[in-house]
Design a protein around this motif. Structure first.
Motif, PDB file in Angstrom:
ATOM      1  N   VAL A 135       0.936  -1.240  -0.029  1.00  0.00           N
ATOM      2  CA  VAL A 135      -0.094  -0.127   0.097  1.00  0.00           C
ATOM      3  C   VAL A 135       0.941   1.338   0.045  1.00  0.00           C
ATOM      4  O   VAL A 135       0.559   2.109  -0.717  1.00  0.00           O
ATOM      5  N   ILE A 136       1.935   1.310   0.767  1.00  0.00           N
ATOM      6  CA  ILE A 136       2.926   2.475   0.867  1.00  0.00           C
ATOM      7  C   ILE A 136       3.463   2.472  -0.381  1.00  0.00           C
ATOM      8  O   ILE A 136       3.722   3.683  -1.171  1.00  0.00           O
ATOM      9  N   ASN A 137       4.081   1.326  -1.035  1.00  0.00           N
ATOM     10  CA  ASN A 137       4.790   1.613  -2.071  1.00  0.00           C
ATOM     11  C   ASN A 137       3.865   2.038  -3.648  1.00  0.00           C
ATOM     12  O   ASN A 137       4.406   2.816  -4.324  1.00  0.00           O
ATOM     13  N   ALA A 138       2.681   1.838  -3.212  1.00  0.00           N
ATOM     14  CA  ALA A 138       1.757   2.059  -4.395  1.00  0.00           C
ATOM     15  C   ALA A 138       1.504   3.652  -4.138  1.00  0.00           C
ATOM     16  O   ALA A 138       0.786   4.285  -5.313  1.00  0.00           O
ATOM     17  N   GLY A 139       1.603   4.398  -3.093  1.00  0.00           N
ATOM     18  CA  GLY A 139       1.387   5.616  -3.042  1.00  0.00           C
ATOM     19  C   GLY A 139      -0.080   6.029  -2.629  1.00  0.00           C
ATOM     20  O   GLY A 139      -0.426   7.139  -2.822  1.00  0.00           O
ATOM     21  N   ASP A 140      -0.731   4.977  -2.220  1.00  0.00           N
ATOM     22  CA  ASP A 140      -2.124   5.439  -1.820  1.00  0.00           C
ATOM     23  C   ASP A 140      -2.449   6.320  -1.004  1.00  0.00           C
ATOM     24  O   ASP A 140      -1.604   6.618   0.070  1.00  0.00           O
ATOM     25  N   ALA A 141      -3.591   7.163  -0.912  1.00  0.00           N
ATOM     26  CA  ALA A 141      -3.768   8.144   0.191  1.00  0.00           C
ATOM     27  C   ALA A 141      -4.630   7.709   1.123  1.00  0.00           C
ATOM     28  O   ALA A 141      -4.679   8.341   2.240  1.00  0.00           O
ATOM     29  N   GLU A 142      -5.058   6.462   1.190  1.00  0.00           N
ATOM     30  CA  GLU A 142      -5.768   5.671   2.335  1.00  0.00           C
ATOM     31  C   GLU A 142      -5.585   4.148   2.168  1.00  0.00           C
ATOM     32  O   GLU A 142      -5.357   3.455   1.208  1.00  0.00           O
ATOM     33  N   SER A 143      -5.781   3.492   3.404  1.00  0.00           N
ATOM     34  CA  SER A 143      -5.986   2.347   3.609  1.00  0.00           C
ATOM     35  C   SER A 143      -7.030   1.952   4.579  1.00  0.00           C
ATOM     36  O   SER A 143      -7.826   2.582   4.809  1.00  0.00           O
ATOM     37  N   GLY A 144      -7.064   0.872   5.141  1.00  0.00           N
ATOM     38  CA  GLY A 144      -8.167   0.424   6.248  1.00  0.00           C
ATOM     39  C   GLY A 144      -8.190  -1.018   6.391  1.00  0.00           C
ATOM     40  O   GLY A 144      -7.230  -1.725   6.132  1.00  0.00           O
ATOM     41  N   ILE A 145      -9.240  -1.659   6.696  1.00  0.00           N
ATOM     42  CA  ILE A 145      -9.640  -2.926   7.297  1.00  0.00           C
ATOM     43  C   ILE A 145     -10.999  -3.412   6.175  1.00  0.00           C
ATOM     44  O   ILE A 145     -11.725  -2.682   5.828  1.00  0.00           O
ATOM     45  N   THR A 146     -10.922  -4.527   5.935  1.00  0.00           N
ATOM     46  CA  THR A 146     -12.132  -5.342   5.334  1.00  0.00           C
ATOM     47  C   THR A 146     -12.153  -6.529   6.435  1.00  0.00           C
ATOM     48  O   THR A 146     -11.363  -7.368   6.411  1.00  0.00           O
ATOM     49  N   ILE A 147     -13.562  -6.624   6.810  1.00  0.00           N
ATOM     50  CA  ILE A 147     -14.188  -7.700   7.500  1.00  0.00           C
ATOM     51  C   ILE A 147     -14.945  -8.404   6.332  1.00  0.00           C
ATOM     52  O   ILE A 147     -15.883  -7.883   6.109  1.00  0.00           O
ATOM     53  N   HIS A 148     -14.603  -9.714   6.112  1.00  0.00           N
ATOM     54  CA  HIS A 148     -15.607 -10.440   5.007  1.00  0.00           C
ATOM     55  C   HIS A 148     -15.883 -11.987   5.603  1.00  0.00           C
ATOM     56  O   HIS A 148     -15.224 -12.410   6.446  1.00  0.00           O
TER      57      HIS A 148
END
Ligand SMILES: Nc1nc2c(c(=O)[nH]1)N[C@@H](CN(C=O)c1ccc(C(=O)N[C@@H](CCC(=O)O)C(=O)O)cc1)CN2
Ligand SMILES: NCC(=O)N[C@@H]1O[C@H](COP(=O)([O-])[O-])[C@@H](O)[C@H]1O
Length: 193
Positions: free
Chosen positions: A125-138
């Motif tokens: 995620v950091i290497n992709a330069g995304d502006a956000e991350s988070g969690i997914t419960i599935h």
């Protein structure tokens, strides 16, 4: 009183939060912990909390019905994966259809699948330069990270964030929401907030 089984492979911080959440609950309790790594911290949590813990053996797990029968014998209502690093086999998924859930430390469908766990996820995620991350419960199906989404929660990524600082932000979301979602599922409450 509903029975929860937790599958883990690591430190078990999410398991601890779920155990704490239900410690004086009349709704549910964690009655079984299963782990595939003999030196995992989750075993120390199980001992401290006086919860039976089982070391999963690879061949019976992937080749037989031993663990399906164990979970049925223990009258498990919900299977919670919390940092479990093996693929749950089809026989177990089918025997507990829509009763196995997982938490992924990213916003699926991005950053999911084989090889995407723990630090590897935050690094991507950091290497992709995304502006956000988070969690997914599935819900868990027979593929990695492919089951129906129950909840997603987001955190921002700011300049200077590293995989380590992102992991800390994501862990706050995990510890906040996983126990809440487990309870909502077991009480048939709406899960979206
Ligand atoms: N049938 C399913 N089983 C599991 C799921 C799932 O969605 N369906 N989720 C995983 C948890 N997970 C991501 O959330 C995940 C865990 C591990 C891996 C992975 O690549 N594992 C390696 C083995 C690592 C090890 O043994 O140390 C691998 O398969 O080569 C991907 C995703 C839990 N099970
Ligand atoms: N793809 C699966 C995956 O990466 N799961 C992650 O493993 C960690 C377990 O931490 P814990 O052992 O402290 O609960 C958690 O961050 C969870 O999201």
């Amino acid at each position: 009183m509903k029975n929860i089984a937790i599958f883990a492979s690591g430190a078990g911080s999410n398991a601890q939060k779920i155990i704490d959440h239900f410690s004086d609950s009349t709704i549910a309790r964690v009655t079984l912990i299963l782990c595939n790594k003999p030196d995992a911290g989750i075993f120390r949590i199980a001992e401290k909390e006086n919860i039976p813990a089982i070391l999963i053996e690879k061949d019976p797990f992937f080749r037989g019905d031993d663990y399906v029968q164990l979970l049925q014998r223990e009258q498990i209502d919900l299977v919670v994966l919390a940092g479990f690093l093996w693929k749950v086999p089809a026989n177990l998924v089918q025997a507990f259809a829509n009763r196995i859930i997982n938490i992924h430390p990213a916003l699926l469908p991005k950053y999911g699948g084989k090889g995407m766990y723990g630090h590897f996820v935050h690094e991507a995620v950091i290497n992709a330069g995304d502006a956000e991350s988070g969690i997914t419960i599935h819900y868990v199906n027979e593929k990695y990270d492919d089951g129906a989404t129950i909840l997603q929660e987001r955190c921002t990524i700011v300049p200077g964030d590293t995989p380590e600082t992102l992991a800390k932000k994501v862990q706050v979301l995990e510890h906040t929401w996983y126990p809440v979602i487990v309870e909502r599922l077991l009480t048939n409450e709406a899960v979206s907030h």
